[in-house]
Structure formats: C-alpha cells, structure tokens
Write a protein that holds these residues in place. Structure first.
Motif, PDB file in Angstrom:
ATOM      1  N   ALA A 187     -18.909  -1.621   2.410  1.00 29.50           N
ATOM      2  CA  ALA A 187     -18.216  -0.701   3.215  1.00 29.50           C
ATOM      3  C   ALA A 187     -17.830  -1.486   4.570  1.00 29.50           C
ATOM      4  O   ALA A 187     -16.634  -1.044   5.278  1.00 29.50           O
ATOM      5  N   GLY A 188     -18.778  -2.110   5.227  1.00 27.13           N
ATOM      6  CA  GLY A 188     -18.838  -2.621   6.400  1.00 27.13           C
ATOM      7  C   GLY A 188     -17.775  -3.706   6.521  1.00 27.13           C
ATOM      8  O   GLY A 188     -16.926  -3.292   7.362  1.00 27.13           O
ATOM      9  N   SER A 189     -17.586  -4.608   5.866  1.00 29.78           N
ATOM     10  CA  SER A 189     -16.571  -5.619   5.461  1.00 29.78           C
ATOM     11  C   SER A 189     -15.106  -4.931   5.398  1.00 29.78           C
ATOM     12  O   SER A 189     -14.275  -5.376   6.256  1.00 29.78           O
ATOM     13  N   ARG A 190     -15.069  -3.923   4.628  1.00 29.34           N
ATOM     14  CA  ARG A 190     -13.787  -3.143   4.428  1.00 29.34           C
ATOM     15  C   ARG A 190     -13.096  -2.609   5.605  1.00 29.34           C
ATOM     16  O   ARG A 190     -12.252  -2.842   6.130  1.00 29.34           O
ATOM     17  N   ARG A 191     -14.313  -2.051   6.733  1.00 32.72           N
ATOM     18  CA  ARG A 191     -13.808  -1.156   7.850  1.00 32.72           C
ATOM     19  C   ARG A 191     -13.240  -2.680   8.531  1.00 32.72           C
ATOM     20  O   ARG A 191     -12.428  -2.242   9.674  1.00 32.72           O
ATOM     21  N   VAL A 192     -14.023  -3.672   8.765  1.00 31.94           N
ATOM     22  CA  VAL A 192     -13.487  -4.642   9.742  1.00 31.94           C
ATOM     23  C   VAL A 192     -12.194  -5.146   9.408  1.00 31.94           C
ATOM     24  O   VAL A 192     -11.496  -5.480  10.353  1.00 31.94           O
ATOM     25  N   LEU A 193     -11.965  -5.583   8.210  1.00 30.20           N
ATOM     26  CA  LEU A 193     -10.623  -5.675   7.705  1.00 30.20           C
ATOM     27  C   LEU A 193      -9.532  -4.851   7.949  1.00 30.20           C
ATOM     28  O   LEU A 193      -8.828  -5.007   8.482  1.00 30.20           O
ATOM     29  N   GLU A 194      -9.792  -3.179   7.682  1.00 26.92           N
ATOM     30  CA  GLU A 194      -8.740  -2.496   8.055  1.00 26.92           C
ATOM     31  C   GLU A 194      -8.525  -2.351   9.537  1.00 26.92           C
ATOM     32  O   GLU A 194      -7.430  -2.016   9.777  1.00 26.92           O
ATOM     33  N   ARG A 195      -9.536  -2.548  10.314  1.00 25.84           N
ATOM     34  CA  ARG A 195      -9.265  -2.528  11.688  1.00 25.84           C
ATOM     35  C   ARG A 195      -8.635  -3.567  12.138  1.00 25.84           C
ATOM     36  O   ARG A 195      -7.994  -3.479  13.499  1.00 25.84           O
ATOM     37  N   ASN A 196      -8.150  -4.568  11.631  1.00 22.76           N
ATOM     38  CA  ASN A 196      -7.526  -5.542  11.761  1.00 22.76           C
ATOM     39  C   ASN A 196      -6.186  -5.558  10.992  1.00 22.76           C
ATOM     40  O   ASN A 196      -5.563  -6.806  10.909  1.00 22.76           O
ATOM     41  N   GLY A 197      -5.709  -4.614  10.467  1.00 24.99           N
ATOM     42  CA  GLY A 197      -4.522  -4.289  10.046  1.00 24.99           C
ATOM     43  C   GLY A 197      -4.346  -4.906   8.376  1.00 24.99           C
ATOM     44  O   GLY A 197      -3.306  -4.818   7.744  1.00 24.99           O
ATOM     45  N   PHE A 198      -5.603  -5.117   8.022  1.00 26.98           N
ATOM     46  CA  PHE A 198      -5.387  -5.710   6.466  1.00 26.98           C
ATOM     47  C   PHE A 198      -5.281  -4.385   5.414  1.00 26.98           C
ATOM     48  O   PHE A 198      -5.953  -3.397   5.874  1.00 26.98           O
ATOM     49  N   VAL A 199      -4.742  -4.508   4.608  1.00 29.21           N
ATOM     50  CA  VAL A 199      -4.483  -3.351   3.601  1.00 29.21           C
ATOM     51  C   VAL A 199      -4.936  -3.773   2.235  1.00 29.21           C
ATOM     52  O   VAL A 199      -4.809  -4.870   1.739  1.00 29.21           O
ATOM     53  N   HIS A 200      -5.269  -2.761   1.653  1.00 27.34           N
ATOM     54  CA  HIS A 200      -5.824  -3.054   0.101  1.00 27.34           C
ATOM     55  C   HIS A 200      -4.547  -3.554  -0.700  1.00 27.34           C
ATOM     56  O   HIS A 200      -3.515  -2.772  -0.850  1.00 27.34           O
ATOM     57  N   ILE A 201      -4.625  -4.489  -1.630  1.00 24.40           N
ATOM     58  CA  ILE A 201      -3.824  -4.840  -2.475  1.00 24.40           C
ATOM     59  C   ILE A 201      -4.187  -5.026  -3.892  1.00 24.40           C
ATOM     60  O   ILE A 201      -3.254  -5.257  -4.694  1.00 24.40           O
ATOM     61  N   GLY A 202      -5.399  -4.810  -4.093  1.00 23.40           N
ATOM     62  CA  GLY A 202      -5.646  -4.850  -5.556  1.00 23.40           C
ATOM     63  C   GLY A 202      -7.291  -5.012  -5.900  1.00 23.40           C
ATOM     64  O   GLY A 202      -7.985  -5.082  -5.057  1.00 23.40           O
ATOM     65  N   PHE A 203      -7.660  -5.058  -7.021  1.00 20.99           N
ATOM     66  CA  PHE A 203      -8.788  -5.006  -7.652  1.00 20.99           C
ATOM     67  C   PHE A 203      -9.154  -6.349  -8.627  1.00 20.99           C
ATOM     68  O   PHE A 203      -8.365  -6.435  -9.402  1.00 20.99           O
ATOM     69  N   ALA A 204     -10.029  -7.187  -8.423  1.00 21.96           N
ATOM     70  CA  ALA A 204     -10.355  -8.417  -9.364  1.00 21.96           C
ATOM     71  C   ALA A 204     -11.566  -8.234  -9.918  1.00 21.96           C
ATOM     72  O   ALA A 204     -12.737  -8.433  -9.288  1.00 21.96           O
ATOM     73  N   PRO A 205     -11.553  -8.028 -11.077  1.00 25.69           N
ATOM     74  CA  PRO A 205     -13.058  -7.878 -11.849  1.00 25.69           C
ATOM     75  C   PRO A 205     -13.474  -9.339 -12.031  1.00 25.69           C
ATOM     76  O   PRO A 205     -12.733 -10.180 -12.207  1.00 25.69           O
ATOM     77  N   ASP A 206     -15.087  -9.407 -11.892  1.00 28.73           N
ATOM     78  CA  ASP A 206     -15.538 -10.546 -12.153  1.00 28.73           C
ATOM     79  C   ASP A 206     -15.057 -11.948 -11.388  1.00 28.73           C
ATOM     80  O   ASP A 206     -14.923 -12.759 -11.734  1.00 28.73           O
ATOM     81  N   TYR A 207     -14.592 -11.406 -10.009  1.00 32.96           N
ATOM     82  CA  TYR A 207     -13.676 -12.382  -9.275  1.00 32.96           C
ATOM     83  C   TYR A 207     -14.640 -13.457  -8.754  1.00 32.96           C
ATOM     84  O   TYR A 207     -14.274 -14.836  -8.591  1.00 32.96           O
TER      85      TYR A 207
END
Length: 180
Positions: free
Chosen positions: A141-161
C-alpha cells in the motif's frame, strides 16, 4: 541529471562507481526491511565487491541508454535509497520502468514521493520519455500511495509477475503518461 536536493538534506543523484561500499552498507542495513519486496539476494550482493559488479553492469546499461540508476544520499554521504529507470525503450514506445526503495529509518516521511516526482521530471524533460510504468506487490500500500501521489494510474494486474522473496508473486501495474 544534476543532483537534486529533496527533503532534510537528502539528495537524488546518479549512481557512481565509488558508491559500492556505501551501497553495500545501505543494503546490509536494510536487508530485513527490503526482503519482502525484493528478489532473494545471495551473500555476495551485500558486499562492496558485489556492489562493484552490480554498479558496473548498471552503469554500462546507462551508457547504452537502457537505464538511469540513481541513489538517495543524506547530508552525511550515507546512501538512504535507490531509484532506477530500467528497460528504457526508444522508438515509438519511449517508455521505462521505475523501481525504488527508501531506507527503513526514513520511510513514511514523504521522501519517496519527492524523489519519484524528480524522477518523473527527469524522465520527461531530460530523457524525453512518454511513459513510465511501475509494478507493486498487491499488498504494498505504501508504494501504491507514492505512485498515485505522482500521477500514476492503475492499468492492470499481472499474476506471478516477479520472483520476490523466493516465490512468484502477483503485482499491480501502474503508469504515468508524461506527454499528451
């Protein structure tokens, strides 16, 4: 890329060959903190000699235009984090992946957010990239917040990435478009 002052005397700058011992110390100091978020590392990785090898490979990739490895350095010269643009692709794609970590002692203070803002600016204004992509473990969740605060948007889900912590793990994918 000029060294950039961020918060509390911490500077973001390009990785240098002479950073090997300091980077080994940073990885050693943060070994437990990073273990859940990174690939399993062998003992040599945490040594100055191991980091000399890693740095040489990263700087060669940078020389060829494939990456931009950076470090966060505090006022005492201690390395307190890493940011890397990797997999830079030119041509019609003009894209790169971004990865990062911040020292356990400085996590949660806005340093990663500030550093990523500078990385986005460098990618756009100095490298001329169109897009950055990042992947986070589904429970980071912390990394997700850092990304979102910088304008990154969720584009997908990658299983076993990626193989993180010794096992293949699912990731959430994010991107930011740098030019319209």
């Amino acid at each position: 890329m000029d060294p950039t002052p961020l918060l509390d005397g911490v500077v973001l700058r390009v990785l240098r060959p002479e950073d090997a011992a300091a980077l080994a110390a940073a990885y050693t100091r943060n070994r437990e903190h990073l273990a859940p978020w990174e690939p399993t590392r062998d003992a040599a990785f945490f040594t100055a000699a191991g980091q000399e090898t890693e740095i040489a490979a990263q700087l060669e990739s940078a020389r060829l235009g494939g990456s931009l490895p950076m470090v966060l350095v505090d006022a005492d010269g201690t390395i307190v984090g890493r940011f890397t643009l990797s997999g830079i692709v030119r041509g019609p794609f003009q894209s790169a992946n971004v990865g990062y970590w911040v020292d356990a002692e400085l996590a949660g203070r806005g340093l990663a957010t500030a550093a990523l803002a500078r990385v986005v600016q460098v990618a756009r204004d100095e490298l001329g990239l169109h897009r950055l992509q990042a992947a986070t473990l589904t429970h980071n969740a912390g990394s997700r917040r850092v990304l979102e605060r910088n304008g990154f948007v969720h584009i997908g889900f990658a299983p076993d990435y990626l193989k993180i912590g010794g096992r293949w793990q699912d990731h959430e994918l994010f991107q930011v478009i740098l030019h319209d």
